[in-house]
Design a protein around this motif. Sequence first.
Motif, PDB file in Angstrom:
ATOM      1  N   VAL A  11       0.833  -1.013  -0.451  1.00  8.93           N
ATOM      2  CA  VAL A  11       0.340  -0.029   0.195  1.00  8.93           C
ATOM      3  C   VAL A  11       1.331   1.437   0.234  1.00  8.93           C
ATOM      4  CG1 VAL A  11      -1.860   1.091   1.441  1.00  8.93           C
ATOM      5  CG2 VAL A  11      -1.463  -1.389   1.189  1.00  8.93           C
ATOM      6  N   VAL A  12       0.241   2.064  -1.288  1.00  7.64           N
ATOM      7  CA  VAL A  12       1.369   3.620  -1.319  1.00  7.64           C
ATOM      8  C   VAL A  12       0.746   4.014  -0.258  1.00  7.64           C
ATOM      9  CG1 VAL A  12       2.104   5.087  -2.343  1.00  7.64           C
ATOM     10  CG2 VAL A  12       1.894   2.975  -3.310  1.00  7.64           C
ATOM     11  N   SER A  13       1.626   4.936   0.797  1.00  6.17           N
ATOM     12  CA  SER A  13       1.132   6.318   2.267  1.00  6.17           C
ATOM     13  C   SER A  13       1.472   7.483   1.338  1.00  6.17           C
ATOM     14  CB  SER A  13       1.600   5.819   2.903  1.00  6.17           C
ATOM     15  OG  SER A  13       1.720   4.552   3.666  1.00  6.17           O
ATOM     16  N   GLU A  14       0.249   7.640   1.417  1.00  7.04           N
ATOM     17  CA  GLU A  14       0.400   9.868   0.851  1.00  7.04           C
ATOM     18  C   GLU A  14       1.537  10.549   1.782  1.00  7.04           C
ATOM     19  OE1 GLU A  14      -1.482  11.563  -1.237  1.00  7.04           O
ATOM     20  OE2 GLU A  14      -2.576   9.367  -2.004  1.00  7.04           O
ATOM     21  N   GLN A  18       2.580   9.493   5.717  1.00  4.82           N
ATOM     22  CA  GLN A  18       3.985   9.613   6.579  1.00  4.82           C
ATOM     23  C   GLN A  18       4.224  10.412   7.129  1.00  4.82           C
ATOM     24  OE1 GLN A  18       5.386   6.081   5.079  1.00  4.82           O
ATOM     25  NE2 GLN A  18       6.736   6.923   7.357  1.00  4.82           N
ATOM     26  N   LEU A  19       4.494  11.310   7.022  1.00  4.10           N
ATOM     27  CA  LEU A  19       4.743  12.831   7.833  1.00  4.10           C
ATOM     28  C   LEU A  19       4.626  12.760   9.031  1.00  4.10           C
ATOM     29  CD1 LEU A  19       6.676  15.033   7.945  1.00  4.10           C
ATOM     30  CD2 LEU A  19       4.804  16.543   7.109  1.00  4.10           C
ATOM     31  N   ARG A  20       2.955  12.877   9.084  1.00  6.21           N
ATOM     32  CA  ARG A  20       2.196  13.255  10.553  1.00  6.21           C
ATOM     33  C   ARG A  20       2.716  11.588  11.351  1.00  6.21           C
ATOM     34  NH1 ARG A  20      -2.287  14.949   7.364  1.00  6.21           N
ATOM     35  NH2 ARG A  20      -3.014  12.502   6.771  1.00  6.21           N
ATOM     36  N   ALA A  71      -1.535  19.219  17.663  1.00  5.84           N
ATOM     37  CA  ALA A  71      -2.159  19.594  16.740  1.00  5.84           C
ATOM     38  C   ALA A  71      -1.938  20.105  16.029  1.00  5.84           C
ATOM     39  CB  ALA A  71      -2.689  21.098  17.998  1.00  5.84           C
ATOM     40  N   VAL A  72      -1.018  20.949  15.853  1.00  4.81           N
ATOM     41  CA  VAL A  72      -0.449  21.517  14.465  1.00  4.81           C
ATOM     42  C   VAL A  72      -0.013  19.663  13.383  1.00  4.81           C
ATOM     43  CG1 VAL A  72       1.486  22.363  13.018  1.00  4.81           C
ATOM     44  CG2 VAL A  72       0.736  22.814  15.803  1.00  4.81           C
ATOM     45  N   ILE A  73       0.441  18.846  14.522  1.00  2.79           N
ATOM     46  CA  ILE A  73       0.604  17.409  13.481  1.00  2.79           C
ATOM     47  C   ILE A  73      -0.469  17.411  12.619  1.00  2.79           C
ATOM     48  CG2 ILE A  73       1.363  14.740  13.404  1.00  2.79           C
ATOM     49  CD1 ILE A  73       3.486  16.852  15.639  1.00  2.79           C
TER      50      ILE A  73
END
Length: 79
Positions: A11-14, A18-20, A71-73
Motif C-alpha cells: 500500500v502506498v502512503s500519502e 507518512q510525515l504525520r 494539534a499542529v501535526i
Amino acid sequence: MHAADDSPDGVVSEPDDQLRRDLLSPLTSISARNQLLARDIRRASALHENERTQMLASITAIETAVQTLFAVIDTIGEE
C-alpha cells in the motif's frame, strides 16, 4: 518499480500521512517519558517543595508544547 512495491503491505502512503506518522511516533515517546518523569518528581522525597514545584512547572510546559505540536501535526495535509 512502483512505490507500492517498496512497502511491506503493498500500500502506498500519502506523503502527508507518512510525515504525520514520522512526527507523531517520537512525540508520543516524549509525552510518555515526560509523564514518567513527572511521576518520579512527585515521588522524590529528597526534593524540597520549591524544587519540586519548579520541576513540575517545567514538565507542564513541556507537555503543553507537546500537545500544541500534536494539534499542529493533526492539521498537516488538511486543505
